[in-house]
Every structure is written in structure tokens, then in C-alpha cells.
Design a protein around this motif. Structure first.
Motif, PDB file in Angstrom:
ATOM      1  N   LEU A   1      80.997  62.120  -3.635  1.00 61.65           N
ATOM      2  CA  LEU A   1      81.435  62.439  -4.941  1.00 61.65           C
ATOM      3  C   LEU A   1      82.981  62.060  -5.163  1.00 61.65           C
ATOM      4  CD1 LEU A   1      79.890  65.865  -5.061  1.00 61.65           C
ATOM      5  CD2 LEU A   1      79.162  64.087  -6.519  1.00 61.65           C
ATOM      6  N   ASP A   2      83.749  62.188  -4.334  1.00 63.88           N
ATOM      7  CA  ASP A   2      85.105  61.928  -4.399  1.00 63.88           C
ATOM      8  C   ASP A   2      85.289  60.343  -4.788  1.00 63.88           C
ATOM      9  OD1 ASP A   2      85.967  64.555  -4.245  1.00 63.88           O
ATOM     10  OD2 ASP A   2      86.326  64.396  -2.320  1.00 63.88           O
ATOM     11  N   ARG A   3      84.726  59.758  -3.814  1.00 61.31           N
ATOM     12  CA  ARG A   3      84.650  58.370  -3.848  1.00 61.31           C
ATOM     13  C   ARG A   3      84.366  57.752  -5.506  1.00 61.31           C
ATOM     14  NH1 ARG A   3      80.325  55.750  -3.164  1.00 61.31           N
ATOM     15  NH2 ARG A   3      80.282  53.532  -3.127  1.00 61.31           N
ATOM     16  N   CYS A   4      83.244  58.291  -5.999  1.00 57.68           N
ATOM     17  CA  CYS A   4      82.625  58.120  -7.420  1.00 57.68           C
ATOM     18  C   CYS A   4      83.913  58.363  -8.258  1.00 57.68           C
ATOM     19  CB  CYS A   4      81.449  58.876  -7.539  1.00 57.68           C
ATOM     20  SG  CYS A   4      79.843  58.075  -6.700  1.00 57.68           S
ATOM     21  N   LEU A   5      84.252  59.402  -8.116  1.00 62.30           N
ATOM     22  CA  LEU A   5      85.299  59.859  -9.104  1.00 62.30           C
ATOM     23  C   LEU A   5      86.350  58.833  -9.090  1.00 62.30           C
ATOM     24  CD1 LEU A   5      85.093  63.831  -8.564  1.00 62.30           C
ATOM     25  CD2 LEU A   5      84.732  62.521 -10.687  1.00 62.30           C
ATOM     26  N   GLY A   6      86.877  58.588  -7.846  1.00 61.91           N
ATOM     27  CA  GLY A   6      88.000  57.661  -7.514  1.00 61.91           C
ATOM     28  C   GLY A   6      87.659  56.271  -8.527  1.00 61.91           C
ATOM     29  N   ILE A   7      86.558  55.728  -8.266  1.00 63.68           N
ATOM     30  CA  ILE A   7      86.088  54.485  -8.973  1.00 63.68           C
ATOM     31  C   ILE A   7      86.127  54.527 -10.401  1.00 63.68           C
ATOM     32  CG2 ILE A   7      84.039  53.119  -9.159  1.00 63.68           C
ATOM     33  CD1 ILE A   7      83.315  53.447  -6.353  1.00 63.68           C
ATOM     34  N   LEU A   8      85.486  55.608 -10.741  1.00 65.60           N
ATOM     35  CA  LEU A   8      85.345  55.845 -12.260  1.00 65.60           C
ATOM     36  C   LEU A   8      86.806  56.172 -13.212  1.00 65.60           C
ATOM     37  CD1 LEU A   8      82.109  58.151 -12.436  1.00 65.60           C
ATOM     38  CD2 LEU A   8      82.313  55.673 -12.940  1.00 65.60           C
ATOM     39  N   ASN A   9      87.584  56.829 -12.277  1.00 66.39           N
ATOM     40  CA  ASN A   9      88.853  56.973 -12.947  1.00 66.39           C
ATOM     41  C   ASN A   9      89.735  55.540 -13.025  1.00 66.39           C
ATOM     42  OD1 ASN A   9      89.274  59.780 -13.655  1.00 66.39           O
ATOM     43  ND2 ASN A   9      89.055  60.229 -11.499  1.00 66.39           N
ATOM     44  N   LYS A  10      89.481  55.047 -11.748  1.00 62.75           N
ATOM     45  CA  LYS A  10      90.182  53.843 -11.727  1.00 62.75           C
ATOM     46  C   LYS A  10      89.817  52.813 -12.934  1.00 62.75           C
ATOM     47  CE  LYS A  10      90.606  49.522  -8.888  1.00 62.75           C
ATOM     48  NZ  LYS A  10      91.938  49.216  -9.504  1.00 62.75           N
ATOM     49  N   ALA A  11      88.384  52.801 -13.062  1.00 62.90           N
ATOM     50  CA  ALA A  11      87.764  51.912 -14.171  1.00 62.90           C
ATOM     51  C   ALA A  11      88.364  52.232 -15.537  1.00 62.90           C
ATOM     52  CB  ALA A  11      86.286  52.199 -14.172  1.00 62.90           C
ATOM     53  N   VAL A  12      88.600  53.654 -15.932  1.00 65.89           N
ATOM     54  CA  VAL A  12      89.190  54.135 -17.148  1.00 65.89           C
ATOM     55  C   VAL A  12      90.713  53.711 -17.184  1.00 65.89           C
ATOM     56  CG1 VAL A  12      89.834  56.035 -18.330  1.00 65.89           C
ATOM     57  CG2 VAL A  12      87.848  56.195 -17.405  1.00 65.89           C
TER      58      VAL A  12
END
Lengths: 119, 119
Positions: free
Chosen positions: B104-115
Motif C-alpha cells: 500500500l505504501d509503495r502504491c501511495l508513493g508511486i501515485l503521489n510521485k505521478a501527481v
DNA sequence: TAATGAACATTATGTTCATTA
DNA sequence: TAATGAACATAATGTTCATTA
């Protein structure tokens, strides 16, 4: 609606941004993305990059031009494909990005909720 | 590693949490999840809930007991299936949750980076 | 309709192969 | 090896059907 954002859509947004900034051709963008995300353990597969680029061309957002990589044909005659926005491309791209932004926020919401609810 | 977290894993974590809190049977948990996520436009499909529960049983985390829903068999003889942790189940479940937390943290990191990168 | 389960169909991916001015 | 593309294979889903103490 699906569950999470699709990898394809995610990559498309990055490609659009990269084309906006005139950054390179397919393989190069692939490498850059891999580098950028390696710390997340995410390595976008080559096929997805090309599929995404092909789709953007299909959809009339981008068009392609072919070039030789090096300036000296004797040394390097590798062909590369550069991408550019079509006339309506920039507009379409912005719309698409806007849509995906909603998706990204939605995913962030879901994931944050999951963390709150289960940890 | 994949791109985003799989829906199955996501649901499993919720089911584990719900079983921890003795909350209901499959259909009920489905409804609850649907209600909880409706504001996100996410409606977990029925099949995924059952598949997730079956997997957790397969993996030795949960076991099942069958009951009649109402106490008055004349009125309501619908059978329901309740889930409980096996002996090693709680432990396994915690391990699993820990693993998924990382995801979950990994996904959050990826998505936040994308934003950050694209907007 | 509520509840469970299975079967079926499809999409999104991941993996491998082919080609090369 | 770099670069592009297509072909192939599979896993993860979404959709529909069947059953009912």
C-alpha cells in the motif's frame, strides 16, 4: 469503473508530459521511467511503453517522425522515432491528463482509507 | 513485482480486519465494503469477495462454520457461512497484513510521485 | 431477494521472439 | 547492444449463471 488505475493510463500521462518537454524517443523514455521508479521496485515493461505510444498515435494525440540517432551515419545508423503533438493533440492530451488526475486522486483516496481502516 | 496492488490482496486485508472484529459473513461484508467505498465509485464485485474468502481458507488462515441466519427456522432458513481464524490463522493474518502494508505504501508513493511529476 | 458458489468471458498485462539504415 | 515492434502466454479480473434448509 475499475479498482486501481491501469498501468497503461498511468504511463500515458508520463509520456504526454515527456513529449511536452521534448524528451526523447520510446526507448529513452522507458529507461528514464525505469530509473525514476526503480526505488519503488517498479520497472515498467517495455511493451507497455510502446503500446501506450501507439495508442496515443491511434487516438490522434501524437504523430511520429523518424530520425537517425547519431549525426554520423557511418558510426550510428540506428533509427529512432520521435513523437510530437498533432494539431488537436495538446488539447486532447490536457483533457486526458485531467481525467487521469481524477483517477489518481480516487486511487489515493482508496489506498489512504485502507491504511486508516486496517492499520 | 506488479504495478499497483491487486484487488484481491486489498480485499483480503479488509476481510481479515472484519473477521478480527467478528463482523459477519460474506454477503454482509460485501455490502459493507460497497457502502464504504461507494463514494469512491468503487464497488467490489461479489466474486472477488468469495474468491478472497476461499483463498484465505485455502491458505489455512480462516475456517468456516455454517449457520442459519435467523433464529426462527420457520421464518428464515437461509444458510450463512461465518469465518474464524484457525490456530495459526491470526499469526498468518498479521504477517499478511504487514506485507500488504508495504504494498500500500509503495502504491501511495508511486501515485503521489505521478501527481507531482505531471501536475 | 439474500446468500453462496461456480462457470465463463475478457482485459490487462507480462514474456518472448523478430528485425534492423 | 540499442531500438522498435509484434506475437504469444497468463493472470487477474468482470459478468453471468445455478442453487437454495
Amino acid at each position: 469503473m475499475g479498482f486501481m488505475i491501469a498501468q497503461r493510463a498511468f504511463i500515458k500521462v508520463y509520456l504526454i508530459t515527456m513529449v511536452e518537454q521534448q524528451r526523447g524517443y520510446g526507448y529513452q523514455m522507458l529507461e528514464e521511467l525505469r530509473k525514476d521508479f526503480s526505488s519503488f521496485g517498479y520497472s515498467p515493461p517495455q511493451s507497455e511503453i510502446y503500446r501506450a505510444l501507439h495508442e496515443l498515435v491511434q487516438e490522434g494525440v501524437l504523430y511520429r517522425t523518424k530520425h537517425l540517432k547519431g549525426n554520423d551515419p557511418k558510426v550510428d545508423f540506428q533509427e529512432i522515432v520521435l513523437y510530437h503533438f498533432t494539431d488537436e493533440g495538446s488539447e486532447k492530451a490536457e483533457l486526458y491528463k485531467k481525467q487521469i488526475k481524477g483517477d489518481l486522486d480516487r486511487c489515493l483516496g482508496i489506498l489512504n482509507k485502507a491504511v486508516n481502516d486496517n492499520y
